[in-house]
Design an enzyme around this catalytic site. Structure first.
Site, mmCIF file in Angstrom:
data_model
loop_
_atom_site.group_PDB
_atom_site.id
_atom_site.type_symbol
_atom_site.label_atom_id
_atom_site.label_comp_id
_atom_site.label_asym_id
_atom_site.label_seq_id
_atom_site.Cartn_x
_atom_site.Cartn_y
_atom_site.Cartn_z
ATOM 1 C CB ALA A 235 19.330 -47.220 -4.919
ATOM 2 C CG ASP A 262 17.570 -48.259 -19.575
ATOM 3 O OD1 ASP A 262 18.762 -48.037 -19.203
ATOM 4 O OD2 ASP A 262 17.275 -49.136 -20.522
#
Length: 335
Positions: A235, A262
């Protein structure tokens, strides 16, 4: 306590209990599913005063959703119950053993749902306006923008309102079926109005036509930070100041990928609210995602506070050696 508000639709979810074609199923599991409510439950699990704003129908599906959110510590005072429009529904059809490459599929029954009637009038609800006014974080997603013109208008109103110390996050959450025949440039405009944007690298190609970091940052110059989720690799956070941070994903024995994005968002955003640096925020997101990847369903339980702190504070070598399986974080020797 810091307060977070997540805005968006949650639907009832039905899926065959056994791995059989839908037309042969004799039992369906009844659950709930919604990107924004998943983030809300994740934020609540991380110790934030969290609320969900939406609309549901006056039906058993809507009641089940409200109870599910409440059971996970999420406030529902900002949810309107529509007496005429139904709660949205989707059917999740699992991949078949006879066709392992086919993957799972989803059937949506959400057109004309209660949540699709959210609009600027929603902001005139005193309960909703009070929640938004007092929130440290307001979380939105691109799913809501595609539901109806009224929903799009609601997001525009929230994103263009004075911040007054609040942070607004926007998860692109690309859904091909929702954007068919619609102007997807709307997503770029909305994302650029947010303070924090989260997007999967795989989504970026569909939503913005590129996966290049520099191009994405150029297309969305105004947010304070752009977070790119590079699937199971890493990420990346790109600050408006030009700084870049990349954290590799954890090694995970994946059971099911649903809900991991999520959970990552909840982990990252909670870290932001708690004042952590970019590296720690990204690690927190990876940990939350890993917990969800190792369970069936949209959420997995987090490690206890002491174990979580140890994981987040670990050296890069130790972080790289962590393997997550069955919700357990173990350090591989010789890694």
């Amino acid at each position: 306590m810091l307060s977070a508000v997540c805005v968006g639709e949650t639907m009832a979810m039905l899926t065959p209990v056994h791995a059989v074609p839908l037309h042969l199923a004799t039992e369906l599991h009844f659950g709930v599913g919604g990107a924004e409510s998943n983030v809300a439950m994740g934020l609540a699990a991380m110790g934030l005063d969290t609320h969900w704003v939406s609309r549901v129908g006056h039906d058993g599906f809507g009641t089940r959703i409200l109870h599910e959110l409440q059971d996970h510590g999420v406030g529902v005072s900002g949810v309107e119950v529509d007496q005429s429009l139904p709660t949205g529904l989707y059917v999740k059809v699992p991949a078949q053993e006879s066709d392992p490459d086919g993957g799972s599929s989803v059937l949506y029954y959400r057109q004309g749902s209660a949540a699709s009637a959210m609009g600027r009038d929603t902001l005139s609800n005193p309960a909703v306006s009070a929640l938004l006014e007092n929130a440290a974080l307001i979380h939105l997603s691109g799913i809501t923008a595609a539901l109806s013109p009224e929903c799009l208008s609601l997001l525009e109103a929230i994103l263009t309102s004075p911040r007054n110390g609040r942070t607004i996050s926007f998860d692109v959450n690309w859904r091909e079926a929702l954007w068919a025949g619609q102007d997807r440039s709307v997503l770029q405009r909305l994302a650029n109005l947010a303070d924090v944007v989260l997007v999967g690298k795989d989504e970026a190609e569909h939503a913005f036509g590129t996966t290049d970091e520099a191009e994405l940052r150029h297309m969305m110059p105004d947010p304070k930070v752009l977070v790119i989720k590079n699937e199971a690799i890493s990420a990346i956070s790109l600050d408006r100041s030009g700084s870049r941070e990349e954290v590799p994903a954890l090694s995970v024995a994946v059971v099911e990928p649903v809900g991991a994005g999520d959970s990552f968002a909840a982990g990252y955003l909670s870290g932001m609210l708690f004042g952590l640096g970019q590296k720690e925020r990204l690690r927190r997101g990876h940990v939350a995602a890993a917990c969800t990847l190792t369970v069936h369903g949209d959420r997995g339980p987090l490690p206890d506070a002491a174990e979580l702190a140890a994981i987040l504070d670990s050296s890069d070598d130790v972080w790289a050696a962590i393997h997550v399986e069955d919700g357990q974080f173990n350090t591989r020797t010789g890694a």
